[in-house]
Scaffold this motif. Structure first.
Motif, short mmCIF file in Angstrom:
data_model
loop_
_atom_site.label_atom_id
_atom_site.label_comp_id
_atom_site.label_asym_id
_atom_site.label_seq_id
_atom_site.Cartn_x
_atom_site.Cartn_y
_atom_site.Cartn_z
N GLY A 84 44.79 63.09 68.60
CA GLY A 84 45.40 63.36 67.31
C GLY A 84 45.31 64.85 67.00
N ASP A 85 46.07 65.27 66.01
CA ASP A 85 46.15 66.67 65.65
C ASP A 85 46.21 66.78 64.13
OD1 ASP A 85 46.90 69.31 65.14
OD2 ASP A 85 48.49 69.34 66.64
N LEU A 86 45.17 67.34 63.54
CA LEU A 86 45.14 67.46 62.07
C LEU A 86 46.28 68.31 61.53
CD1 LEU A 86 41.31 67.84 61.44
CD2 LEU A 86 42.78 65.95 60.70
N ILE A 87 46.71 69.30 62.29
CA ILE A 87 47.82 70.13 61.84
C ILE A 87 49.08 69.28 61.73
CG2 ILE A 87 49.29 72.12 62.37
CD1 ILE A 87 46.81 73.27 63.90
N ASP A 88 49.33 68.47 62.74
CA ASP A 88 50.48 67.57 62.72
C ASP A 88 50.34 66.53 61.61
OD1 ASP A 88 52.94 66.36 64.02
OD2 ASP A 88 51.53 64.69 64.23
N ASP A 89 49.15 65.97 61.46
CA ASP A 89 48.92 64.96 60.41
C ASP A 89 49.25 65.53 59.04
OD1 ASP A 89 47.90 63.08 62.26
OD2 ASP A 89 45.84 63.76 61.97
N LEU A 90 48.65 66.65 58.71
CA LEU A 90 48.84 67.24 57.38
C LEU A 90 50.27 67.73 57.18
CD1 LEU A 90 45.46 69.19 57.10
CD2 LEU A 90 46.03 66.95 56.11
N GLY A 91 50.87 68.28 58.21
CA GLY A 91 52.25 68.75 58.11
C GLY A 91 53.24 67.62 57.89
N ASP A 92 53.08 66.52 58.65
CA ASP A 92 53.97 65.37 58.47
C ASP A 92 53.81 64.75 57.09
OD1 ASP A 92 54.97 65.69 61.01
OD2 ASP A 92 54.31 63.74 61.75
N MET A 93 52.57 64.64 56.65
CA MET A 93 52.34 64.09 55.32
C MET A 93 52.96 64.99 54.25
SD MET A 93 48.45 62.70 55.43
CE MET A 93 48.56 62.26 53.69
N TYR A 94 52.74 66.29 54.39
CA TYR A 94 53.29 67.23 53.42
C TYR A 94 54.80 67.07 53.32
CZ TYR A 94 54.87 71.51 51.25
OH TYR A 94 55.50 72.40 50.42
N LYS A 95 55.47 67.03 54.47
CA LYS A 95 56.94 66.96 54.45
C LYS A 95 57.42 65.70 53.73
CE LYS A 95 61.06 67.62 57.15
NZ LYS A 95 61.65 68.03 58.40
N ASP A 96 56.83 64.54 54.03
CA ASP A 96 57.23 63.29 53.37
C ASP A 96 56.93 63.32 51.87
OD1 ASP A 96 58.13 62.27 55.78
OD2 ASP A 96 56.44 60.90 56.06
N ILE A 97 55.76 63.80 51.52
CA ILE A 97 55.34 63.79 50.12
C ILE A 97 56.12 64.84 49.31
CG2 ILE A 97 53.39 64.28 48.58
CD1 ILE A 97 51.63 62.95 50.81
#
Length: 170
Positions: A108-121
């Motif tokens: 997993g990748d926290l950068i990807d996690d937070l970025g994907d969440m940010y974009k959707d939210i």
């Protein structure tokens, strides 16, 4: 449930406030301290996950509505900020811990996690601020769909990974 009814519920109000706090935290580049950053982001993620689970199902509006598009540049800038705050964004997790036939771990990748969440939210927040009820209803439908099918996994995995990062922070 009608849009005007959901926006009055305590859980929805708390979710929207948490979503705004999450986006603002990342957009304003708060916290240069590693431990403070991951601790603060974990608290925000826990609230988003908790109140994301309370989102009711929605029907799509009768007419097609175009979603706001968060630009690649906005995402690149945000990902750069996140990357600057994390010492090592990678972690290992079993993709589906309930599938006993596939127990292989994935990175997993926290950068990807937070970025994907940010974009959707962020897409939800922009569209939900539109005065058109159909745009709001569409935003709610996409928020619920993206939570159930996309960013809830990112959120839970990030919470889990940060839990262990905080144990090892110096």
């Amino acid at each position: 449930m009608l849009v005007d009814k959901i926006v009055q519920t305590k859980d929805f109000i708390t979710f929207v406030d948490s979503a705004k706090d999450f986006c603002t935290f990342l957009e304003t580049h708060q916290s240069d301290n590693y431990k403070t950053f991951i601790s603060d982001i974990q608290k925000l993620l826990i609230k988003l996950y908790t109140f994301g689970q309370t989102l009711p199902d929605f029907d799509l509006p009768d007419r097609d509505v175009e979603e706001t598009d968060i630009t690649d540049k906005d995402i690149r800038d945000l990902l750069s900020f996140i990357a600057d705050r994390l010492r090592d964004p990678f972690y290992w997790v079993v993709f589906d811990p309930t599938n006993h036939n596939d127990t292989s771990s994935v990175c997993g990748d926290l950068i990807d996690d937070l970025g994907d969440m940010y974009k959707d939210i962020k897409t939800f927040l922009k569209d939900f601020s539109d005065p058109d009820d159909d745009v709001k209803q569409n935003a709610l439908w996409h928020l619920k769909w993206s939570f159930d099918n996309h960013w809830n996994d990112h959120c839970m995995n990030a919470i889990y990974a940060i839990h262990y990062l905080l144990k090892h922070v110096d």
